[in-house]
Design a protein around this motif. Sequence first.
Motif, PDB file in Angstrom:
ATOM      1  N   GLY A  13     -35.205  -0.659  34.751  1.00  0.00           N
ATOM      2  CA  GLY A  13     -34.715  -1.160  33.472  1.00  0.00           C
ATOM      3  C   GLY A  13     -34.152  -2.561  33.577  1.00  0.00           C
ATOM      4  N   SER A  14     -33.436  -2.833  34.655  1.00  0.00           N
ATOM      5  CA  SER A  14     -32.875  -4.181  34.834  1.00  0.00           C
ATOM      6  C   SER A  14     -33.978  -5.202  35.065  1.00  0.00           C
ATOM      7  CB  SER A  14     -31.878  -4.194  35.991  1.00  0.00           C
ATOM      8  OG  SER A  14     -32.512  -3.879  37.217  1.00  0.00           O
ATOM      9  N   VAL A  15     -35.026  -4.809  35.794  1.00  0.00           N
ATOM     10  CA  VAL A  15     -36.158  -5.713  36.014  1.00  0.00           C
ATOM     11  C   VAL A  15     -36.877  -5.986  34.697  1.00  0.00           C
ATOM     12  CG1 VAL A  15     -38.418  -5.931  37.115  1.00  0.00           C
ATOM     13  CG2 VAL A  15     -36.478  -5.063  38.426  1.00  0.00           C
ATOM     14  N   ALA A  16     -37.125  -4.930  33.933  1.00  0.00           N
ATOM     15  CA  ALA A  16     -37.888  -5.076  32.687  1.00  0.00           C
ATOM     16  C   ALA A  16     -37.142  -5.893  31.638  1.00  0.00           C
ATOM     17  CB  ALA A  16     -38.215  -3.692  32.121  1.00  0.00           C
ATOM     18  N   CYS A  17     -35.819  -5.842  31.644  1.00  0.00           N
ATOM     19  CA  CYS A  17     -35.035  -6.503  30.600  1.00  0.00           C
ATOM     20  C   CYS A  17     -34.604  -7.922  30.957  1.00  0.00           C
ATOM     21  CB  CYS A  17     -33.788  -5.672  30.281  1.00  0.00           C
ATOM     22  SG  CYS A  17     -34.139  -4.084  29.509  1.00  0.00           S
ATOM     23  N   ALA A  18     -34.740  -8.322  32.220  1.00  0.00           N
ATOM     24  CA  ALA A  18     -34.214  -9.622  32.639  1.00  0.00           C
ATOM     25  C   ALA A  18     -34.822 -10.771  31.850  1.00  0.00           C
ATOM     26  CB  ALA A  18     -34.451  -9.818  34.138  1.00  0.00           C
ATOM     27  N   VAL A  19     -36.143 -10.832  31.776  1.00  0.00           N
ATOM     28  CA  VAL A  19     -36.809 -11.949  31.093  1.00  0.00           C
ATOM     29  C   VAL A  19     -36.667 -11.869  29.574  1.00  0.00           C
ATOM     30  CG1 VAL A  19     -39.047 -13.049  30.666  1.00  0.00           C
ATOM     31  CG2 VAL A  19     -38.389 -12.416  32.990  1.00  0.00           C
ATOM     32  N   PRO A  20     -36.870 -10.703  28.934  1.00  0.00           N
ATOM     33  CA  PRO A  20     -36.662 -10.649  27.475  1.00  0.00           C
ATOM     34  C   PRO A  20     -35.255 -11.063  27.045  1.00  0.00           C
ATOM     35  CG  PRO A  20     -37.866  -8.713  28.190  1.00  0.00           C
ATOM     36  CD  PRO A  20     -37.431  -9.431  29.439  1.00  0.00           C
ATOM     37  N   LEU A  21     -34.234 -10.663  27.791  1.00  0.00           N
ATOM     38  CA  LEU A  21     -32.874 -11.059  27.434  1.00  0.00           C
ATOM     39  C   LEU A  21     -32.656 -12.551  27.640  1.00  0.00           C
ATOM     40  CD1 LEU A  21     -30.720  -8.093  28.816  1.00  0.00           C
ATOM     41  CD2 LEU A  21     -31.254  -8.621  26.436  1.00  0.00           C
ATOM     42  N   ALA A  22     -33.283 -13.107  28.683  1.00  0.00           N
ATOM     43  CA  ALA A  22     -33.195 -14.557  28.879  1.00  0.00           C
ATOM     44  C   ALA A  22     -33.885 -15.292  27.736  1.00  0.00           C
ATOM     45  CB  ALA A  22     -33.823 -14.948  30.218  1.00  0.00           C
ATOM     46  N   ALA A  23     -35.035 -14.773  27.289  1.00  0.00           N
ATOM     47  CA  ALA A  23     -35.738 -15.391  26.168  1.00  0.00           C
ATOM     48  C   ALA A  23     -34.905 -15.314  24.897  1.00  0.00           C
ATOM     49  CB  ALA A  23     -37.088 -14.705  25.963  1.00  0.00           C
ATOM     50  N   LEU A  24     -34.233 -14.190  24.713  1.00  0.00           N
ATOM     51  CA  LEU A  24     -33.363 -14.036  23.543  1.00  0.00           C
ATOM     52  C   LEU A  24     -32.216 -15.040  23.595  1.00  0.00           C
ATOM     53  CD1 LEU A  24     -33.431 -12.024  21.142  1.00  0.00           C
ATOM     54  CD2 LEU A  24     -31.741 -10.660  22.375  1.00  0.00           C
ATOM     55  N   SER A  25     -31.629 -15.217  24.774  1.00  0.00           N
ATOM     56  CA  SER A  25     -30.549 -16.198  24.923  1.00  0.00           C
ATOM     57  C   SER A  25     -31.059 -17.612  24.690  1.00  0.00           C
ATOM     58  CB  SER A  25     -29.940 -16.091  26.328  1.00  0.00           C
ATOM     59  OG  SER A  25     -29.310 -14.849  26.522  1.00  0.00           O
TER      60      SER A  25
END
Length: 464
Positions: A72-84
């Motif tokens: 879950g942490s791997v899958a969410c790292a890039v989407p959350l960075a894109a959101l930021s």
Amino acid sequence: MATVASARPPAGSPPAPVPARVQRRVLRVLLCLQILFSMVIAMSGPVVSLLAERITGSATRAGFTQASIFCGSVACAVPLAALSARYGRRVGLAVGQLTGAVAAGVVVCGALLDSFPLVVIGSFGIGGAIAAGFQIRFAATDLAADGRHGRAVGMVTWASTAGGVLGPSLVGITDKLVPGSPLPEFTSPFIVIAAGLVGTSLLAYGFLRPDPLLLARAAENANAEDANAEDAKAEDAKAERANTERANTEREHADAGAAQKSATDRPAGLRAGLRTLRHNAQARRAVVVSTTVHAVMIALMNMAALHMHHGGVSVGLIGIVISVHVAGMYLPSPLVGYLVDTYGSYRLFVTGLALQFAAAGVLFASPPHSEAGVGAGLLLLGAGWAAGFVAGSAALSEALPISQRVPAQGACDLIIQAASAVGALAAGLVVAQLSYAVLAALGGAAVLAVLLRILWTGPRGRPA
């Protein structure tokens, strides 16, 4: 022209003056956020395994929940960075924490229904909160002045001490939160985790104002416009061009500024982050060191408790040894940050890798019944992590302008978490099939390879 160009600020610092009080306010909010987040999230790993084992009766299947958190942490790292990158740190951090809160609620439902699949799904979502927690250290650097990135990362990392020390001890308290409660065993902690992550989400969204990333980006854009105007003025004074030529030059600058803004406004994905790392040697080196010290630390630390247990060490002593390791990780962080800003990241890279290599040697030589030997090895392992990880995080931010920083940070966290997941899985297999000493030797070899590469390329990243 040379004078104008040299007046531009370094890539890794805010390009225009930002009041120091704004950065101090941002750091205060991030410190509070890190303390609360680390305390609640530290409960999730141990408890979810216990819950899964209660439901399934299988220690092997319980291990799937830990793997699910990593995934879950791997899958969410890039989407959350894109959101930021699109909406600012407030939104990225708040959404990640809220995702973890909802996921903790799913785990509670799984506990009530004795549903192992729901527990695994909830564990995956909790990984989203961990990915957001990783971003906190980068948020501290958005408005950091030139030469103070290390201090900012060090202070935020130091705040994790509260979670590492107090978090696991809260498990027993929260599991008996309501005496006589009909809730199944190991369910109450996830109610507390959900409430805590809702609190961190509200804290991030409500109090992280002004948004440090958006403010830093605005400063960078303003500085770019000023630099373009100075360039145009210098060219006009030197060449005394006609009005038509000046208009064309200004139009070209305006088009360039518009193109830069358009690129900044586009979503930041994995491809953009990897492209940035591929073309920036200093940023790439920071990611390699951060990934190495973190993955080796995870592999050796996770198996240390099992190693000592096989040697007959009591559970109480194992807990003390792990606490010493956690202290070695987080307590030196402010000092490491200061040293990074004073002496540069290169020396701390070398120091961190050397400490971890020494730790691997001590752990290789320590028998399983020697809590003192294993404790000394884990202390060195934690100190090496602090030096390498804090220095790597600061160096990554310093090496890149704001417009390129967030995608690269997301890619960095994805690489770190993926390598840690692989390392944790491989560590279990190595210890099961061979021994903890072999695992320590392999970890030491990986660290030594990176250390020799760093020494060979030198401070500037080129062969000496």
